[in-house]
Motif scaffolding. Sequence first.
Motif, PDB file in Angstrom:
ATOM      1  N   ASN A 100     -32.528  67.806  16.811  1.00 21.23           N
ATOM      2  CA  ASN A 100     -31.179  67.555  17.307  1.00 21.23           C
ATOM      3  C   ASN A 100     -30.167  67.378  16.177  1.00 21.23           C
ATOM      4  O   ASN A 100     -29.038  67.852  16.271  1.00 21.23           O
ATOM      5  N   ILE A 103     -29.503  70.901  14.444  1.00 19.62           N
ATOM      6  CA  ILE A 103     -28.688  71.884  15.171  1.00 19.62           C
ATOM      7  C   ILE A 103     -27.285  71.376  15.497  1.00 19.62           C
ATOM      8  O   ILE A 103     -26.469  72.129  16.022  1.00 19.62           O
ATOM      9  N   ASN A 104     -27.011  70.107  15.192  1.00 19.32           N
ATOM     10  CA  ASN A 104     -25.690  69.528  15.467  1.00 19.32           C
ATOM     11  C   ASN A 104     -25.057  69.015  14.183  1.00 19.32           C
ATOM     12  O   ASN A 104     -25.031  67.803  13.928  1.00 19.32           O
ATOM     13  N   GLU A 106     -21.991  68.558  13.218  1.00 13.26           N
ATOM     14  CA  GLU A 106     -20.894  67.601  13.358  1.00 13.26           C
ATOM     15  C   GLU A 106     -21.430  66.191  13.614  1.00 13.26           C
ATOM     16  O   GLU A 106     -20.964  65.213  13.028  1.00 13.26           O
ATOM     17  N   TYR A 107     -22.409  66.102  14.501  1.00 18.12           N
ATOM     18  CA  TYR A 107     -23.028  64.809  14.803  1.00 18.12           C
ATOM     19  C   TYR A 107     -23.741  64.266  13.564  1.00 18.12           C
ATOM     20  O   TYR A 107     -23.615  63.091  13.218  1.00 18.12           O
ATOM     21  N   ARG A 108     -24.462  65.145  12.871  1.00 21.50           N
ATOM     22  CA  ARG A 108     -25.186  64.767  11.659  1.00 21.50           C
ATOM     23  C   ARG A 108     -24.210  64.210  10.622  1.00 21.50           C
ATOM     24  O   ARG A 108     -24.441  63.157  10.027  1.00 21.50           O
TER      25      ARG A 108
END
Length: 144
Positions: A100, A103-104, A106-108
């Motif tokens: 997760n 693949i993310n 921005e969140y990371r």
Amino acid sequence: MGDGDKKAELKAQSRALGLGKRVIFLGNRNDVPSLLSLANIFVLPSLIENQPLSVIEAQLAGKPVIVSDAGGLPEMVQHGSTGIISPAGDPNSLCENIYNLLINPEYRESLGAKAQEWALNHWSQKKAVDKVLNVYEKVLSHRE
């Protein structure tokens, strides 16, 4: 540190799984900040941990951390804000959490920025010195 008694076994397992070129056993290092600067995520799926310096270093470097819910680790990470807390001993959940974050971006990056902000407020050298000085000031004020 970095060269435990299972190193040979883990290297063999890595080769057997065809991961020989993807998994690198670095051993004990003196250039951890440099290595952290190259990382996207810091993962510590420990079963027993108190307050590891490695998590502090990763947070100060602005890396999102994934830790297990073992020992004192949940006290160092705010789930969903400064990192991810994964159930200890649950490889499927750990893999899902890593995936997760991969693949993310921005969140990371958001987790990493918040981790660094939190770390600077809790782990910086200035904070540590200030806390020690406050203790001395309290002791001295009680003596007078």
